[in-house]
Scaffold this motif. Structure first.
Motif, short mmCIF file in Angstrom:
data_model
loop_
_atom_site.label_atom_id
_atom_site.label_comp_id
_atom_site.label_asym_id
_atom_site.label_seq_id
_atom_site.Cartn_x
_atom_site.Cartn_y
_atom_site.Cartn_z
N ALA A 12 0.81 -1.21 0.00
CA ALA A 12 0.00 0.00 0.00
C ALA A 12 0.86 1.27 0.00
CB ALA A 12 -0.93 0.00 1.21
N GLY A 13 2.19 1.10 0.01
CA GLY A 13 3.08 2.26 -0.07
C GLY A 13 3.68 2.67 1.25
N ALA A 14 3.41 1.95 2.32
CA ALA A 14 3.98 2.27 3.63
C ALA A 14 5.37 1.67 3.75
CB ALA A 14 3.08 1.73 4.74
N TYR A 15 6.08 2.05 4.78
CA TYR A 15 7.39 1.49 5.10
C TYR A 15 7.26 0.72 6.41
CZ TYR A 15 9.02 4.68 1.55
OH TYR A 15 9.20 5.34 0.37
N PRO A 16 6.80 -0.54 6.32
CA PRO A 16 6.53 -1.30 7.54
C PRO A 16 7.81 -1.64 8.30
CG PRO A 16 6.23 -2.69 5.62
CD PRO A 16 6.49 -1.30 5.13
#
Length: 50
Positions: A12-16
């Motif tokens: 989704a474009g996050a930096y987990p």
């Protein structure tokens, strides 16, 4: 949070960021950063049991 949730966040474009402090192995997931603090908190998790 499971591995699927981390992969979903990445997609989704996050930096987990996965902060490990419990037992078990660490599976590598492309695009997911892992901080392993298990040694640093060894014994701390059991402090509540006494």
């Amino acid at each position: 949070m499971g591995l699927a949730s981390l992969a979903f966040a990445r997609d989704a474009g996050a930096y987990p960021l996965w902060v490990r402090f419990g037992a078990g192995g660490i599976d590598k997931i492309d695009g997911v950063m892992v901080i392993d603090i298990r040694e640093a908190v060894q014994g701390v998790l059991d402090a509540d049991a006494s």
